[in-house]
Write a protein that holds these residues in place. Sequence first.
Motif, PDB file in Angstrom:
ATOM      1  N   THR A 184       0.745  -1.245   0.036  1.00 13.15           N
ATOM      2  CA  THR A 184      -0.085  -0.048   0.115  1.00 13.15           C
ATOM      3  C   THR A 184       0.831   1.118   0.005  1.00 13.15           C
ATOM      4  N   ARG A 185       0.365   2.387  -0.558  1.00 14.54           N
ATOM      5  CA  ARG A 185       0.823   3.750  -0.654  1.00 14.54           C
ATOM      6  C   ARG A 185       1.334   4.308   0.844  1.00 14.54           C
ATOM      7  N   GLU A 186       0.405   4.154   1.749  1.00 18.77           N
ATOM      8  CA  GLU A 186       0.854   4.334   3.116  1.00 18.77           C
ATOM      9  C   GLU A 186       1.107   3.116   3.945  1.00 18.77           C
ATOM     10  N   GLU A 187       1.894   3.750   4.876  1.00 18.09           N
ATOM     11  CA  GLU A 187       2.411   2.499   6.041  1.00 18.09           C
ATOM     12  C   GLU A 187       1.240   2.385   7.152  1.00 18.09           C
ATOM     13  N   VAL A 188       0.112   1.529   6.837  1.00 16.40           N
ATOM     14  CA  VAL A 188      -1.154   1.526   7.687  1.00 16.40           C
ATOM     15  C   VAL A 188      -1.299   0.223   8.491  1.00 16.40           C
ATOM     16  N   ASN A 189      -1.414   0.371   9.653  1.00 13.36           N
ATOM     17  CA  ASN A 189      -1.672  -1.060  10.307  1.00 13.36           C
ATOM     18  C   ASN A 189      -2.985  -1.651   9.775  1.00 13.36           C
ATOM     19  N   TRP A 190      -3.156  -2.922   9.875  1.00 10.98           N
ATOM     20  CA  TRP A 190      -4.672  -3.427   9.651  1.00 10.98           C
ATOM     21  C   TRP A 190      -4.736  -4.320  10.967  1.00 10.98           C
ATOM     22  N   GLU A 191      -6.003  -4.061  11.439  1.00 13.38           N
ATOM     23  CA  GLU A 191      -6.372  -4.862  12.770  1.00 13.38           C
ATOM     24  C   GLU A 191      -6.940  -6.065  12.452  1.00 13.38           C
ATOM     25  N   GLN A 192      -7.554  -6.388  11.248  1.00 16.14           N
ATOM     26  CA  GLN A 192      -8.386  -7.542  11.040  1.00 16.14           C
ATOM     27  C   GLN A 192      -7.604  -7.800   9.424  1.00 16.14           C
ATOM     28  N   PRO A 193      -7.706  -9.227   9.182  1.00 24.48           N
ATOM     29  CA  PRO A 193      -7.426  -9.650   7.926  1.00 24.48           C
ATOM     30  C   PRO A 193      -8.124  -8.872   6.603  1.00 24.48           C
ATOM     31  N   GLN A 194      -7.548  -8.599   5.525  1.00 25.71           N
ATOM     32  CA  GLN A 194      -7.592  -7.745   4.587  1.00 25.71           C
ATOM     33  C   GLN A 194      -7.347  -8.679   3.097  1.00 25.71           C
ATOM     34  N   PRO A 195      -8.227  -9.004   2.342  1.00 23.30           N
ATOM     35  CA  PRO A 195      -7.759  -9.500   1.192  1.00 23.30           C
ATOM     36  C   PRO A 195      -6.910  -8.384   0.348  1.00 23.30           C
ATOM     37  N   LEU A 196      -5.931  -9.009  -0.276  1.00 20.12           N
ATOM     38  CA  LEU A 196      -5.061  -8.298  -1.026  1.00 20.12           C
ATOM     39  C   LEU A 196      -5.256  -8.393  -2.455  1.00 20.12           C
ATOM     40  N   LEU A 197      -6.458  -7.883  -2.782  1.00 17.78           N
ATOM     41  CA  LEU A 197      -6.865  -7.905  -4.160  1.00 17.78           C
ATOM     42  C   LEU A 197      -6.260  -6.905  -5.013  1.00 17.78           C
ATOM     43  N   HIS A 198      -5.486  -5.952  -4.532  1.00 16.89           N
ATOM     44  CA  HIS A 198      -4.775  -5.053  -5.407  1.00 16.89           C
ATOM     45  C   HIS A 198      -3.576  -5.826  -5.823  1.00 16.89           C
ATOM     46  N   LEU A 199      -3.260  -6.949  -5.513  1.00 16.72           N
ATOM     47  CA  LEU A 199      -2.087  -7.478  -6.015  1.00 16.72           C
ATOM     48  C   LEU A 199      -2.335  -8.556  -6.949  1.00 16.72           C
ATOM     49  N   PRO A 200      -1.384  -9.011  -7.892  1.00 13.48           N
ATOM     50  CA  PRO A 200      -1.714 -10.069  -8.836  1.00 13.48           C
ATOM     51  C   PRO A 200      -1.728 -11.484  -8.027  1.00 13.48           C
ATOM     52  N   GLY A 201      -1.899 -12.348  -8.812  1.00 12.27           N
ATOM     53  CA  GLY A 201      -2.140 -13.670  -8.262  1.00 12.27           C
ATOM     54  C   GLY A 201      -2.756 -14.664  -9.257  1.00 12.27           C
ATOM     55  N   PRO A 202      -3.307 -15.836  -8.821  1.00 10.79           N
ATOM     56  CA  PRO A 202      -3.320 -16.362  -7.392  1.00 10.79           C
ATOM     57  C   PRO A 202      -1.899 -16.622  -6.870  1.00 10.79           C
ATOM     58  N   TRP A 203      -1.767 -16.713  -5.481  1.00 12.34           N
ATOM     59  CA  TRP A 203      -0.544 -16.797  -4.778  1.00 12.34           C
ATOM     60  C   TRP A 203      -0.306 -18.278  -4.381  1.00 12.34           C
ATOM     61  N   LYS A 204       0.775 -18.514  -4.166  1.00 12.49           N
ATOM     62  CA  LYS A 204       1.439 -19.825  -3.546  1.00 12.49           C
ATOM     63  C   LYS A 204       2.297 -19.571  -2.297  1.00 12.49           C
ATOM     64  N   GLN A 205       2.732 -18.235  -2.276  1.00 15.15           N
ATOM     65  CA  GLN A 205       3.803 -18.415  -1.277  1.00 15.15           C
ATOM     66  C   GLN A 205       4.350 -16.786  -1.092  1.00 15.15           C
ATOM     67  N   ILE A 206       3.983 -16.102   0.198  1.00 18.68           N
ATOM     68  CA  ILE A 206       4.388 -14.648   0.531  1.00 18.68           C
ATOM     69  C   ILE A 206       5.202 -14.591   1.692  1.00 18.68           C
ATOM     70  N   VAL A 207       6.446 -13.951   1.532  1.00 16.75           N
ATOM     71  CA  VAL A 207       7.518 -14.094   2.508  1.00 16.75           C
ATOM     72  C   VAL A 207       8.114 -12.605   2.795  1.00 16.75           C
ATOM     73  N   SER A 208       8.533 -12.504   4.188  1.00 18.76           N
ATOM     74  CA  SER A 208       8.970 -10.967   4.407  1.00 18.76           C
ATOM     75  C   SER A 208      10.379 -11.194   5.002  1.00 18.76           C
ATOM     76  N   GLY A 209      11.123 -10.177   4.834  1.00 18.07           N
ATOM     77  CA  GLY A 209      12.419 -10.074   4.905  1.00 18.07           C
ATOM     78  C   GLY A 209      12.778  -8.933   6.121  1.00 18.07           C
ATOM     79  N   GLY A 210      13.954  -8.441   5.930  1.00 18.93           N
ATOM     80  CA  GLY A 210      14.230  -7.027   6.738  1.00 18.93           C
ATOM     81  C   GLY A 210      13.053  -6.101   6.618  1.00 18.93           C
ATOM     82  N   ALA A 211      13.090  -5.426   5.450  1.00 20.95           N
ATOM     83  CA  ALA A 211      11.944  -4.564   5.181  1.00 20.95           C
ATOM     84  C   ALA A 211      11.476  -4.586   3.622  1.00 20.95           C
TER      85      ALA A 211
END
Length: 436
Positions: free
Chosen positions: A291-318
């Motif tokens: 997302t353009r802004e660094e906003v916290n999400w309190e509840q699960p939100q679908p990432l419909l603005h991203l391509p897909g369908p997804w197999k795996q999503i992983v996070s690193g340092g930043a």
Amino acid sequence: MTKAVTQWMFSYWKNGRVGNFIFYPISYCKHKSKGTRNIVYAWGNSDGGWTGHLPSEVAGKEYEDHVSGATSVYRPKIVASLQNKSIRDVACGQGFTLFVTRQGQVYSSGVGRYGQLGLGSLKEVEGITVIDSIPERVITCAAGDRHSLFVTEQGHLYTCGYGKRGELGLGTTCRRIETPQLIESLAREDERIIKVAAGHGFSVALSESGKVYSFGSANDGHLGHGEVPGGIFLWEPFHSHRHMETSPRLIRALEKEQMEYISCGSGHVFAINKEGVAFGWGCGRYHCFATREEVNWEQPQPLLHLPGPWKQIVSGGAHTLGLTRGGQVWAWGVNHFGCLGVGEQSISPGEPQMVEKLLQLAKEPIQWIAAGWFFSMAVDSEGYVYSWGRGQAGALGTGEDEDKWEPVAIQKENGEPLQVDRIYAGMNYAIAVKDE
């Protein structure tokens, strides 16, 4: 070859410099290996024994870090102590590593000051040592910053390590638990746990029926229950963690979704359902939700603005990597040291970028990704491995510590291309497993 890793770490950027405050590595979905034997490689920073290499095996000038003088392995090296063991799963924590065998045994090595090694002591262990206190066969595991999770064949969940924020799920808080303990509230015949993931002070569990449970610190929406007393704020390491769940709690917002995959970043979570739709929640620092802004999400939100369908999503340092079911790799977040793999171009952190260089290098579609401390890795369906980003301590496995702003192929010590089935990334080290 159907597994997914996850990993995470925490970092911050201040006054034009990267601050190394707390790191964590990684979280997971799981994999069924195709044979009964395999080869395990490890490279990068090898201090403390967390790569599995014994000190005697990485002694000498060739293994000396070019900057700090610490022990580093610059190309994939076979882990001798695991040659007679068939490794089913690996999890990288903050200075410690867990290994699960196909026979259901668990081994640990590295830092153990909070009991996260599960060995009944708080000592650092340089050699791979078996955890013999779990009375069931283990099938998968996850490592947080200072705690460990183990799932058994019966669908039971055991935890150990640091637990002051409720991340052990034992119904109470404690500074340390030195041997794995059963989470009795989840030990039910009607709900078998099959996968786990861990972040900084919280944990997530996935059941066979596709339900997701969370426990630990509730700050910044980590747990996905929509209740964050005092409002939403970006994650900070000094929060008191007064708001927590000490026992696993069902995430109601996902109750109607049949989830197949979970992973954790330092303060956020991703989940993917059977249709390949990704959901995210928690701290939005470093644009982890694209997302353009660094906003916290309190509840699960679908990432419909991203391509897909997804197999795996992983996070690193930043940064965050996503792998589609079609074998494409996308990256978003902050491009420190080239960890996005899109060159030195100036990009918007919240805008997903396809890692196009992989399309040129990879012989086949990508089937596995991993994200570490400002570096990234991918494996194609032929097993060839590619890395990019920060090269400190040999984390990229290229034979040097130079940063790579685009993917490059990795070779073994003998100059042959490295071919594996699975990769796992830690702070500045990596582990790869080739099934046979």
